[in-house]
Design a protein around this motif. Structure first.
Motif, PDB file in Angstrom:
ATOM      1  N   ARG A  56      52.581  46.168  28.409  1.00 19.07           N
ATOM      2  CA  ARG A  56      53.780  45.657  29.079  1.00 19.07           C
ATOM      3  C   ARG A  56      54.971  45.628  28.123  1.00 19.07           C
ATOM      4  NH1 ARG A  56      54.557  39.917  32.386  1.00 19.07           N
ATOM      5  NH2 ARG A  56      56.851  39.858  32.238  1.00 19.07           N
ATOM      6  N   MET A  57      54.717  45.202  26.886  1.00 16.63           N
ATOM      7  CA  MET A  57      55.774  45.129  25.887  1.00 16.63           C
ATOM      8  C   MET A  57      55.791  46.421  25.070  1.00 16.63           C
ATOM      9  SD  MET A  57      56.881  42.182  26.705  1.00 16.63           S
ATOM     10  CE  MET A  57      58.109  41.932  25.423  1.00 16.63           C
ATOM     11  N   VAL A  58      56.962  47.020  24.961  1.00 16.22           N
ATOM     12  CA  VAL A  58      57.112  48.267  24.212  1.00 16.22           C
ATOM     13  C   VAL A  58      58.172  48.048  23.139  1.00 16.22           C
ATOM     14  CG1 VAL A  58      57.558  50.739  24.332  1.00 16.22           C
ATOM     15  CG2 VAL A  58      56.574  49.570  26.307  1.00 16.22           C
ATOM     16  N   GLY A  59      57.846  48.387  21.898  1.00 18.15           N
ATOM     17  CA  GLY A  59      58.774  48.199  20.797  1.00 18.15           C
ATOM     18  C   GLY A  59      59.291  49.525  20.259  1.00 18.15           C
ATOM     19  N   PHE A  60      60.544  49.521  19.851  1.00 19.30           N
ATOM     20  CA  PHE A  60      61.160  50.716  19.273  1.00 19.30           C
ATOM     21  C   PHE A  60      61.900  50.332  17.994  1.00 19.30           C
ATOM     22  CE2 PHE A  60      61.120  51.428  23.871  1.00 19.30           C
ATOM     23  CZ  PHE A  60      60.514  52.674  23.955  1.00 19.30           C
ATOM     24  N   LEU A  61      61.859  51.216  17.016  1.00 16.82           N
ATOM     25  CA  LEU A  61      62.732  51.119  15.852  1.00 16.82           C
ATOM     26  C   LEU A  61      63.764  52.227  15.989  1.00 16.82           C
ATOM     27  CD1 LEU A  61      63.267  49.658  13.137  1.00 16.82           C
ATOM     28  CD2 LEU A  61      61.940  51.476  12.032  1.00 16.82           C
ATOM     29  N   VAL A  62      65.045  51.863  15.945  1.00 16.90           N
ATOM     30  CA  VAL A  62      66.128  52.785  16.259  1.00 16.90           C
ATOM     31  C   VAL A  62      67.157  52.764  15.134  1.00 16.90           C
ATOM     32  CG1 VAL A  62      67.950  53.345  17.916  1.00 16.90           C
ATOM     33  CG2 VAL A  62      65.780  52.403  18.724  1.00 16.90           C
ATOM     34  N   ALA A  63      67.717  53.937  14.825  1.00 14.27           N
ATOM     35  CA  ALA A  63      68.780  54.053  13.818  1.00 14.27           C
ATOM     36  C   ALA A  63      70.094  54.373  14.505  1.00 14.27           C
ATOM     37  CB  ALA A  63      68.436  55.146  12.811  1.00 14.27           C
ATOM     38  N   SER A  64      71.189  53.802  13.987  1.00 14.36           N
ATOM     39  CA  SER A  64      72.527  54.096  14.506  1.00 14.36           C
ATOM     40  C   SER A  64      73.486  54.262  13.341  1.00 14.36           C
ATOM     41  CB  SER A  64      73.019  52.971  15.427  1.00 14.36           C
ATOM     42  OG  SER A  64      73.215  51.766  14.699  1.00 14.36           O
ATOM     43  N   SER A  65      74.546  55.041  13.570  1.00 15.62           N
ATOM     44  CA  SER A  65      75.565  55.216  12.542  1.00 15.62           C
ATOM     45  C   SER A  65      76.847  55.713  13.183  1.00 15.62           C
ATOM     46  CB  SER A  65      75.100  56.203  11.451  1.00 15.62           C
ATOM     47  OG  SER A  65      75.985  56.160  10.346  1.00 15.62           O
ATOM     48  N   GLY A  66      77.915  55.740  12.383  1.00 11.40           N
ATOM     49  CA  GLY A  66      79.204  56.171  12.916  1.00 11.40           C
ATOM     50  C   GLY A  66      80.228  56.369  11.822  1.00 11.40           C
ATOM     51  N   ASN A  67      81.487  56.153  12.180  1.00 14.80           N
ATOM     52  CA  ASN A  67      82.579  56.416  11.250  1.00 14.80           C
ATOM     53  C   ASN A  67      82.679  55.404  10.117  1.00 14.80           C
ATOM     54  OD1 ASN A  67      83.275  58.599  12.866  1.00 14.80           O
ATOM     55  ND2 ASN A  67      84.796  57.445  14.027  1.00 14.80           N
TER      56      ASN A  67
ATOM     57  N   LEU B  77      69.356  49.985  11.072  1.00 18.06           N
ATOM     58  CA  LEU B  77      68.073  50.043  11.767  1.00 18.06           C
ATOM     59  C   LEU B  77      67.938  48.819  12.664  1.00 18.06           C
ATOM     60  CD1 LEU B  77      65.675  51.198   8.891  1.00 18.06           C
ATOM     61  CD2 LEU B  77      66.624  52.587  10.736  1.00 18.06           C
ATOM     62  N   TRP B  78      67.544  49.065  13.917  1.00 19.17           N
ATOM     63  CA  TRP B  78      67.424  48.014  14.914  1.00 19.17           C
ATOM     64  C   TRP B  78      66.007  48.007  15.500  1.00 19.17           C
ATOM     65  CZ3 TRP B  78      72.051  45.330  15.762  1.00 19.17           C
ATOM     66  CH2 TRP B  78      73.205  45.962  15.292  1.00 19.17           C
ATOM     67  N   SER B  79      65.460  46.815  15.668  1.00 23.28           N
ATOM     68  CA  SER B  79      64.185  46.659  16.351  1.00 23.28           C
ATOM     69  C   SER B  79      64.455  46.201  17.775  1.00 23.28           C
ATOM     70  CB  SER B  79      63.313  45.624  15.622  1.00 23.28           C
ATOM     71  OG  SER B  79      62.149  45.332  16.373  1.00 23.28           O
ATOM     72  N   ALA B  80      63.903  46.915  18.756  1.00 23.56           N
ATOM     73  CA  ALA B  80      64.088  46.565  20.171  1.00 23.56           C
ATOM     74  C   ALA B  80      62.718  46.374  20.813  1.00 23.56           C
ATOM     75  CB  ALA B  80      64.861  47.659  20.894  1.00 23.56           C
ATOM     76  N   LEU B  81      62.506  45.203  21.405  1.00 25.67           N
ATOM     77  CA  LEU B  81      61.265  44.900  22.106  1.00 25.67           C
ATOM     78  C   LEU B  81      61.586  44.760  23.594  1.00 25.67           C
ATOM     79  CD1 LEU B  81      58.228  44.278  21.796  1.00 25.67           C
ATOM     80  CD2 LEU B  81      58.845  41.852  21.607  1.00 25.67           C
ATOM     81  N   VAL B  82      60.975  45.631  24.413  1.00 22.03           N
ATOM     82  CA  VAL B  82      61.311  45.726  25.833  1.00 22.03           C
ATOM     83  C   VAL B  82      60.153  45.226  26.682  1.00 22.03           C
ATOM     84  CG1 VAL B  82      62.128  47.250  27.674  1.00 22.03           C
ATOM     85  CG2 VAL B  82      62.674  47.777  25.284  1.00 22.03           C
TER      86      VAL B  82
ATOM     87  N   VAL C 252      65.276  42.780  27.054  1.00 20.46           N
ATOM     88  CA  VAL C 252      65.273  43.470  25.771  1.00 20.46           C
ATOM     89  C   VAL C 252      65.651  42.481  24.673  1.00 20.46           C
ATOM     90  CG1 VAL C 252      66.147  45.404  24.430  1.00 20.46           C
ATOM     91  CG2 VAL C 252      66.011  45.594  26.917  1.00 20.46           C
ATOM     92  N   GLN C 253      64.819  42.393  23.635  1.00 19.59           N
ATOM     93  CA  GLN C 253      65.118  41.567  22.466  1.00 19.59           C
ATOM     94  C   GLN C 253      65.417  42.507  21.300  1.00 19.59           C
ATOM     95  OE1 GLN C 253      61.991  38.648  21.784  1.00 19.59           O
ATOM     96  NE2 GLN C 253      61.500  38.630  23.970  1.00 19.59           N
ATOM     97  N   VAL C 254      66.573  42.320  20.682  1.00 16.65           N
ATOM     98  CA  VAL C 254      67.028  43.236  19.633  1.00 16.65           C
ATOM     99  C   VAL C 254      67.324  42.448  18.362  1.00 16.65           C
ATOM    100  CG1 VAL C 254      68.764  44.950  18.975  1.00 16.65           C
ATOM    101  CG2 VAL C 254      68.020  44.774  21.368  1.00 16.65           C
ATOM    102  N   SER C 255      66.926  43.001  17.221  1.00 10.94           N
ATOM    103  CA  SER C 255      67.241  42.377  15.931  1.00 10.94           C
ATOM    104  C   SER C 255      67.569  43.468  14.919  1.00 10.94           C
ATOM    105  CB  SER C 255      66.077  41.519  15.426  1.00 10.94           C
ATOM    106  OG  SER C 255      64.911  42.305  15.244  1.00 10.94           O
ATOM    107  N   LEU C 256      68.499  43.163  14.023  1.00 10.49           N
ATOM    108  CA  LEU C 256      68.903  44.094  12.973  1.00 10.49           C
ATOM    109  C   LEU C 256      67.885  44.053  11.845  1.00 10.49           C
ATOM    110  CD1 LEU C 256      71.114  46.023  11.872  1.00 10.49           C
ATOM    111  CD2 LEU C 256      72.214  44.015  10.856  1.00 10.49           C
ATOM    112  N   GLN C 257      67.366  45.236  11.464  1.00  8.92           N
ATOM    113  CA  GLN C 257      66.333  45.321  10.447  1.00  8.92           C
ATOM    114  C   GLN C 257      66.845  45.882   9.114  1.00  8.92           C
ATOM    115  OE1 GLN C 257      62.981  44.259  11.044  1.00  8.92           O
ATOM    116  NE2 GLN C 257      64.059  43.408  12.814  1.00  8.92           N
ATOM    117  N   GLY C 258      67.953  46.591   9.141  1.00  7.24           N
ATOM    118  CA  GLY C 258      68.470  47.176   7.902  1.00  7.24           C
ATOM    119  C   GLY C 258      69.907  47.626   8.060  1.00  7.24           C
TER     120      GLY C 258
END
Length: 266
Positions: free
Chosen positions: A190-201, A207-212, A219-225
């Motif tokens: 039921r719970m699915v977790g993702f580690l996601v990277a984002s960047s820009g200008n 790095l963000w952890s998202a638990l769905v 969705v629960q999101v926390s900054l990991q890096g």
């Protein structure tokens, strides 16, 4: 000679186009199958989604909206749809003129242009959309598609759309988002977790952890890096995994004015 078939999607300003591509040793051939027009705003992101025997197109645009286009009626006469595969029906000729497609439903995700989008599958007829925009915001949206049996003169293509937004996730526009890994939790998944990277200008790689929760869409999101990158005008991130000493090691490749490769240690 061996011939390969592919379905291709092109975003031309505000006009999405669906092509069939047939490749061979002698060369390739494109056939335009369908096309449509969005509003007066331009499309910036485009993704195909298979949900059972349904084929949907998801687009992001300069007006900050996520729109869903139902391709099933236009594509199903010429292709067999099922699971995660699309198979050409060779006994049915393609249309002489491209079929017209229309967006059927849309939701707001950003205040302005959507510049990056990552689409991650969830159990059931739903996906997690992670989008970044000109508004410096990172949005995590769960989108559940309506059942094909939905009736009415103008049935909605979206049965549920919920968004968790993080304003000022970056100090400037977010140009690139990439999944690093996916982790399923619990026997029922039921719970699915993702580690996601984002960047820009702002030249920060985050790095963000998202638990769905795949049932209610929370969705629960926390900054990991949060790290500095020397790559200016960063426009793309991609991920690959290498097996070393019996363990998987994940790497990120950043592209812009130059390139960098990062070892993900989380």
């Amino acid at each position: 000679s061996r011939r390969q078939r592919q379905m291709c999607i092109r975003d031309r300003v505000r006009t999405p186009q669906v092509f069939h591509y047939l490749s061979s040793a002698e060369g390739g051939e494109f056939t335009l199958l369908a096309q449509g027009v969005y509003t007066s705003n331009c499309l910036t992101q485009i993704r195909l989604v298979m949900s059972g025997s349904e084929l949907q197109l998801i687009t992001g645009s300069t007006d900050g909206h996520i729109a869903v286009w139902d391709l099933t009626p236009s594509i199903k006469p010429y292709f067999g749809l099922g699971g995660r595969s699309i198979k050409r029906r060779d006994d049915v000729p393609f249309p002489a003129e491209p079929v017209s497609i229309k967006w059927g439903d849309r939701r707001t995700a950003h205040q302005s242009s959507i510049k990056a989008m990552e689409l991650l599958p969830l159990p059931g007829a739903q996906v997690l959309l992670i989008t970044g925009g000109d508004d410096n915001c990172l949005a995590f949206s769960t989108l559940r598609f309506s059942e094909s049996s939905t009736s009415g003169p103008c049935p909605s293509l979206i049965s549920r759309f919920s968004t968790v937004s993080y304003p000022n996730a970056h100090a400037s526009a977010i140009n690139a988002i990439c999944q690093v890994r996916c982790i399923e939790h619990g026997a029922d998944k039921r719970m699915v977790g993702f580690l996601v990277a984002s960047s820009g200008n702002d030249q920060r790689i985050k790095l963000w952890s998202a638990l769905v929760d795949s049932i209610d869409g929370d969705v629960q999101v926390s900054l990991q890096g949060d790290m500095y990158t020397a790559v200016a005008d960063l426009s793309a991130i991609d991920q690959f995994t290498v097996q070393a000493s019996g363990q998987d090691r994940e790497y990120l490749v950043l592209c812009g004015v130059g390139m960098e490769m990062w070892d993900v240690c989380t």
